[in-house]
Design an enzyme around this catalytic site. Structure first.
Site, short mmCIF file in Angstrom:
data_model
loop_
_atom_site.label_atom_id
_atom_site.label_comp_id
_atom_site.label_asym_id
_atom_site.label_seq_id
_atom_site.Cartn_x
_atom_site.Cartn_y
_atom_site.Cartn_z
N ARG A 223 10.96 35.44 10.33
CA ARG A 223 11.94 34.71 9.52
C ARG A 223 11.43 33.36 9.04
O ARG A 223 11.80 32.87 7.99
CB ARG A 223 13.17 34.45 10.39
CG ARG A 223 14.35 35.30 10.04
CD ARG A 223 15.47 35.00 10.98
NE ARG A 223 14.98 34.74 12.35
CZ ARG A 223 15.73 34.75 13.43
NH1 ARG A 223 17.00 34.97 13.33
NH2 ARG A 223 15.24 34.52 14.62
N LYS B 238 9.70 47.88 24.37
CA LYS B 238 10.84 47.97 25.25
C LYS B 238 11.69 46.71 25.09
O LYS B 238 11.15 45.70 24.61
CB LYS B 238 10.39 48.15 26.68
CG LYS B 238 9.61 46.94 27.23
CD LYS B 238 9.53 46.94 28.70
CE LYS B 238 10.78 46.35 29.31
NZ LYS B 238 10.59 45.72 30.60
N HIS C 238 3.77 49.58 28.51
CA HIS C 238 2.39 49.09 28.66
C HIS C 238 1.75 49.56 29.96
O HIS C 238 0.54 49.52 30.10
CB HIS C 238 2.33 47.57 28.48
CG HIS C 238 2.78 46.77 29.66
ND1 HIS C 238 4.10 46.57 29.97
CD2 HIS C 238 2.08 46.13 30.62
CE1 HIS C 238 4.19 45.83 31.05
NE2 HIS C 238 2.98 45.54 31.47
N LYS D 224 -2.57 50.85 31.20
CA LYS D 224 -3.40 50.24 32.25
C LYS D 224 -4.50 51.21 32.65
O LYS D 224 -4.26 52.41 32.82
CB LYS D 224 -2.54 49.87 33.47
CG LYS D 224 -1.65 48.68 33.21
CD LYS D 224 -0.89 48.29 34.45
CE LYS D 224 0.18 47.26 34.15
NZ LYS D 224 -0.28 45.88 34.17
N GLU E 246 5.96 41.72 42.40
CA GLU E 246 5.56 40.56 41.59
C GLU E 246 5.91 39.27 42.30
O GLU E 246 6.86 39.23 43.09
CB GLU E 246 6.30 40.60 40.24
CG GLU E 246 5.96 41.80 39.39
CD GLU E 246 6.65 41.72 38.04
OE1 GLU E 246 6.01 41.23 37.10
OE2 GLU E 246 7.82 42.12 37.94
N ASP F 23 14.68 47.00 33.87
CA ASP F 23 13.48 46.30 33.43
C ASP F 23 12.20 46.99 33.92
O ASP F 23 11.19 46.98 33.24
CB ASP F 23 13.53 44.85 33.96
CG ASP F 23 12.37 44.00 33.47
OD1 ASP F 23 12.17 43.95 32.25
OD2 ASP F 23 11.67 43.39 34.31
N HIS G 123 8.56 51.67 33.77
CA HIS G 123 7.23 51.64 34.39
C HIS G 123 7.13 52.51 35.66
O HIS G 123 6.21 53.31 35.80
CB HIS G 123 6.84 50.20 34.75
CG HIS G 123 6.95 49.24 33.60
ND1 HIS G 123 6.65 49.60 32.31
CD2 HIS G 123 7.31 47.93 33.54
CE1 HIS G 123 6.82 48.54 31.51
NE2 HIS G 123 7.23 47.53 32.24
N LYS H 86 10.91 40.90 42.03
CA LYS H 86 10.34 39.61 41.64
C LYS H 86 10.29 38.73 42.89
O LYS H 86 11.04 38.93 43.84
CB LYS H 86 11.24 38.92 40.62
CG LYS H 86 11.51 39.76 39.38
CD LYS H 86 10.41 39.63 38.37
CE LYS H 86 10.76 40.37 37.10
NZ LYS H 86 9.61 41.04 36.50
#
Ligand code: BG6
Length: 478
Positions: free
Chosen positions: A46, A143, A173, A177, A211, A230, A235, A326
Site C-alpha cells: 500500500r 499461513k 515452512h 526444513k 521454543e 499456530d 507444523h 513457547k
C-alpha cells in the site's frame, strides 16, 4: 542449477515476513548462483515508494537477516538491481496496470500473498482481471490458512475461482526444513527401519517442538490463535504425517500428499483427558503470557501436549504424543521413535529395561541418534547400557551441511520449479482443521482454563502426568 527466469511479485513486500525471510532467502539463492540473471522481484504494498526507496529497505533487511554474504557490497548491489516496487491497492484499481507492465513474456510468474488472508480473494481476482496471471502462473499463500474448517474451506473456494489447485502453493515452512525432508530419506531410503516402523515394534512416538521465545510483539495475532492453531494444526501435524504415512509409490506431489491425507483422516478424535493446555506464568524476572496480550484474562494456550491415535493397520494401539510451547527450557524440535522392549531378556531382571530409540533432531544441530543397548565395558559381568549412535549432519557432511538453504529459500525455488511436493494441498488443510476444530470447540464449551507453567520449564506438570499415567516419559527438552 539455476531455475528458469522468473517474475516474482511479493504482496506485502514491506512486511515482516518479506523482510526477515523471503527477501533474505532470495538473496542467499542469488549468492549460490541459483537465481538466474533474468530474475526480477517486485515488492507490492500500500505504501507510496519508488524503486530506490524499496531497494534501500530491502538492502537493510538483507544486511540484518541475509547472512555473511550481505556484507559483500558488490553482491548485494547486483541483487538489488533485480528488485523493484509497485504501489498497489489490493481492494481497488490503483497500481495494477503498472504492475502488469513489469511482467515479461517467457518468464515464470509467481505471486506471493504475504498478506492477511482476508485479502487473498481480492488479490486473486485482480491478478486474473488485470491479466497478470495466466494458466501457468503460481500463487503462494502463507499461513494461517483459515482459523477453522469453515474459513479454510471458504479460502480454498475463493482461490479455486481463479486458480487451479496445481497453481496454488500453500506454505508450511516446516516442510522446507532440511531434516524434515531427511525424515523421508531415512524412512524410504534405508531397508533398516521400514520393517520395524509399525505397532508391532514401536511402543510410541513423541514429537516435540519447544521454543524459548514468548509472544510479545505478536500478541494480537497469537491470542486469537494459540498453540493449537499456530503450531499443531499445521507444523506438528505435518511432522506426524511424514512419520506415520505409508510409503508413497513415488516422490511426487500427489503421491506424497495422498498418503499424508490418509494419515490425517485416520486420526481418532482426541479425548479431552488426553490433552493438556498451558500458559506461561509471570515470575520475578519476567511478565507472563497475559502481559503480552491485550486481554488480561486470556484463556489462550501457549503450550499444548496431547496423546493421539491413528486408526489403521500400521499404527493401531501405538500412541503418538505431541507437545509444543513457547517460553520453554530450550529451543529444540525432535521426533523420537521409541521401540518396544526385546521380547525376552536373556540377561535376567537385573539387566533392567533397555529400549532402542531413534531420535531425529530437526533443530538445532540437525541430526539423528539411535540408542542401542550394549554391554557395559569392564569386568563387572553382563551389565547392559544404552549408548547413542550419534550422527550430526553438520559433522557427517562437513561444509556442505552449512550451505543448506533455509526453509523459505528452498520452498520459493520449488515454486519457480513448479514442484508442489512440499506444499499442502487444499484437502489436506481442510482435513487437518476437521480434526482440530472439535478439540478447540470442546475447550470453548467447557470454559477450559490453561494450566500455568513456569518460564524456562518443560511445561505444566499435567503434561508430564499425561505420559506418566501411561507408564512412559517425555524425553528431556534440552
Ligand atoms: C510459525 C509460528 O509458523 O512458526 C511461530 O507462527 C513459531 O509462532 C514459528 O515461532 C516456529 O518456526 P521455527 O522455524 O522457528 O521453528
Amino acid at each position: 542449477i539455476p531455475v528458469d527466469p522468473f517474475d516474482l511479485v511479493i504482496f506485502g513486500g514491506t512486511g515482516d515476513l518479506a523482510r526477515r525471510k523471503i527477501l533474505p532467502g532470495l538473496f542467499r539463492r542469488f549468492c549460490s548462483g541459483q537465481m538466474p540473471e533474468e530474475a526480477r522481484i517486485t515488492g507490492a504494498a500500500r505504501s507510496e515508494m519508488d524503486d530506490d526507496a524499496y531497494r534501500a529497505l530491502v538492502g537493510e533487511a538483507i544486511r540484518e537477516f541475509g547472512g555473511p554474504r550481505a556484507c559483500d557490497h558488490g553482491t548485494l548491489e547486483a541483487f538489488l538491481e533485480r528488485v523493484g516496487y509497485e504501489q498497489v491497492d489490493a481492494m481497488g484499481e490503483g497500481g495494477w496496470s503498472a504492475l502488469k507492465a513489469r511482467m515479461r513474456p517467457g518468464c515464470v510468474r509467481a505471486f506471493y500473498f504475504s498478506v492477511a488472508p482476508s485479502l487473498f480473494g481480492a488479490l486473486a481476482e485482480r491478478l486474473k482481471g488485470f491479466g497478470l496471471a495466466d494458466d501457468d502462473s503460481r500463487v503462494v499463500v502463507e499461513k494461517p490458512f483459515g482459523k477453522d474448517l469453515a474459513s479454510a474451506r471458504a479460502l480454498n473456494l475463493t482461490l479455486a475461482q481463479h486458480f487451479d489447485e496445481t497453481q496454488i502453493y500453500r506454505i508450511d515452512h516446516y516442510l522446507g526444513k532440511e531434516t524434515v525432508q531427511n525424515l523421508m530419506a531415512v524412512r524410504f531410503g534405508n531397508v533398516l527401519f521400514e520393517p520395524l516402523w509399525n505397532a508391532q515394534f514401536v511402543d510410541h512416538i513423541q514429537i516435540t517442538v519447544a521454543e524459548t521465545v514468548d509472544v510479545s510483539g505478536r500478541g494480537g495475532y497469537y491470542d486469537q490463535s494459540g498453540a493449537m492453531r499456530d503450531m499443531v494444526q499445521n507444523h506438528l501435524m505435518q511432522l506426524l504425517c511424514l512419520i506415520a504415512m505409508e510409503p508413497p509409490a513415488r516422490f511426487e506431489p500427489d503421491a506424497v500428499r495422498d498418503e499424508k491425507l490418509k494419515v490425517i483422516r485416520a486420526l481418532d478424535p482426541v479425548d479431552h483427558h488426553h490433552i493438556v493446555r498451558g500458559q506461561y506464568a509471570p515470575d520475578d524476572n519476567q511478565p507472563g503470557y497475559r502481559a503480552h496480550v491485550e486481554d488480561p484474562r486470556s484463556r489462550t494456550e501457549s503450550f499444548v501436549a496431547m496423546r493421539c491415535h491413528i486408526s489403521n493397520w500400521r499404527w493401531a494401539g501405538t500412541p503418538f504424543y505431541l507437545r509444543t510451547g513457547k517460553m520453554l527450557r530450550a529451543r529444540t524440535s525432535e521426533i523420537a521413535v521409541v521401540f518396544k522392549d526385546a521380547p525376552h531378556s536373556i540377561f535376567g531382571a537385573d539387566a533392567g529395561r533397555h529400549r532402542n530409540v531413534l531420535a531425529i533432531r530437526l533443530q538445532p544441530n540437525e541430526g539423528m541418534t539411535l540408542d542401542v543397548t550394549i554391554k557395559e565395558p569392564g569386568p563387572g559381568g553382563m551389565r547392559l547400557v544404552d549408548v547413542p549412535l550419534d550422527m550430526s549432519f553438520a559433522e557427517a557432511l562437513g561444509p556442505e551441511a552449512e550451505e543448506v538453504p533455509d526453509a523459505y529459500e528452498r520452498l520459493i525455488m520449488d515454486v519457480i520449479r513448479g514442484n508442489q511436493t512440499l506444499f499442502m494441498r487444499g484437502d489436506e488443510v481442510e482435513a487437518a482443521w476437521a480434526w482440530t476444530d472439535p478439540i478447540i470447540e470442546g475447550w470453548q464449551t467447557r470454559g477450559d482454563v490453561p494450566k500455568p507453567y513456569d518460564a524456562h520449564s518443560s511445561g505444566p506438570e499435567d503434561a508430564l502426568m499425561l505420559m506418566h499415567r501411561d507408564g512412559r516419559k517425555w524425553r528431556e527438552i534440552r
